[in-house]
Design an enzyme around this catalytic site. Structure first.
Site, PDB file in Angstrom:
ATOM      1  N   SER A 144      53.704 -42.778  13.022  1.00 54.38           N
ATOM      2  CA  SER A 144      54.782 -43.450  13.753  1.00 54.38           C
ATOM      3  C   SER A 144      56.025 -43.482  12.887  1.00 54.38           C
ATOM      4  O   SER A 144      55.935 -43.567  11.656  1.00 54.38           O
ATOM      5  CB  SER A 144      54.377 -44.882  14.116  1.00 54.38           C
ATOM      6  N   TYR A 157      52.565 -53.733  11.184  1.00 51.74           N
ATOM      7  CA  TYR A 157      52.200 -52.466  11.812  1.00 51.74           C
ATOM      8  C   TYR A 157      52.828 -51.301  11.046  1.00 51.74           C
ATOM      9  O   TYR A 157      52.165 -50.300  10.744  1.00 51.74           O
ATOM     10  CB  TYR A 157      52.675 -52.470  13.264  1.00 51.74           C
TER      11      TYR A 157
END
Length: 251
Positions: A144, A157
């Site tokens: 990501s 995250y």
């Protein structure tokens, strides 16, 4: 084996209910893929995903897999590879967590880290070893852009994805020349069930767009894929923004 364009005949999905993974599976089945293994926790969603892909003409199997149980990974994944060669493995499991909650309750943050990083390290190494033993194949890792630089809004995250990204890059270097190809995919904000209700960021994308980028990356034997591609330039700039300025950006 893969065809001349890099499309796999067989696919193993680690995280069998991932919307990005299923979009990728649908796209590859439409090209050439005929055997699919969906690895995930037993659930109606996993069964529904298998049924959907079978309807597209693939021979689909499900296997019980838990990212949070690394002690089981070698046995579980070993059974899959014992059934025949796997041309491509897609490491697609992960959880977003709840930043505000997880800051107050560290156990939640630990679960994010254990799923997105520790579980991925275990499954990634087991899968890479099996691909190396068979002498060919691709390991595609869904990272990501959140891992490029930690943001206040999702640093738990983001830090887990940063670790995963660094691991996957190192694994790719370790496997260079073995016949095994490692590709890291860095999507931006993906419109999905996982991000439902969150404010959308610029350059948002879709599972289908990520799937298309994965296919193109396989054909090119890319090592890193950004989705959309313009994020590569954006994140390169953001990495060099002074921290005092970065804190004030609406990210």
């Amino acid at each position: 084996m893969k065809d001349a364009f890099g499309i796999p005949q067989s696919l193993l999905v680690l995280g069998g209910t991932s919307e990005i993974a299923l979009a990728t599976a649908r796209r590859l089945i439409a090209r050439r893929t005929r055997t699919v293994w969906l690895a995930g926790r037993p659930s109606p969603a996993l069964d529904a995903a298998a049924s959907e892909l079978r309807a597209l003409g693939a021979d689909v199997h499900t296997v019980d897999f838990d990212a949070l149980d690394p002690d089981s990974h070698e046995v579980v994944l070993g059974k899959v590879f014992a059934e025949g060669d796997i041309d491509m493995a897609l490491l697609a499991f992960g959880i977003l967590g709840d930043q505000a909650h997880d800051e107050r309750e560290p156990a939640g943050a630990v679960r994010v880290a254990q799923t997105n990083y520790t579980g991925a390290v275990s499954a990634g190494l087991v899968t890479a070893s099996a691909l190396q033993d068979q002498g060919h194949g691709s390991l595609v890792v869904l990272s990501s852009v959140a891992g490029e630089r930690a943001r206040r809004s999702n640093f738990i995250y983001g830090s887990s994805k940063a670790g995963l990204d660094a691991f996957a890059q190192g694994l790719g270097d370790a496997l260079h020349g073995t016949g095994v190809h490692v590709m890291v995919v860095r999507p931006g904000f993906v419109r999905s069930k996982m991000t439902a209700g969150l404010p959308e960021t610029p350059l948002a994308t879709t599972p289908e767009a990520v799937a298309a980028a994965v296919e193109l990356g396989l054909r090119r034997r890319s090592e890193t894929v950004w989705v959309p591609g313009t994020l590569r330039v954006v994140m390169s700039a953001l990495r060099h923004v002074p921290r005092t300025v970065f804190r004030r950006l609406p990210l």
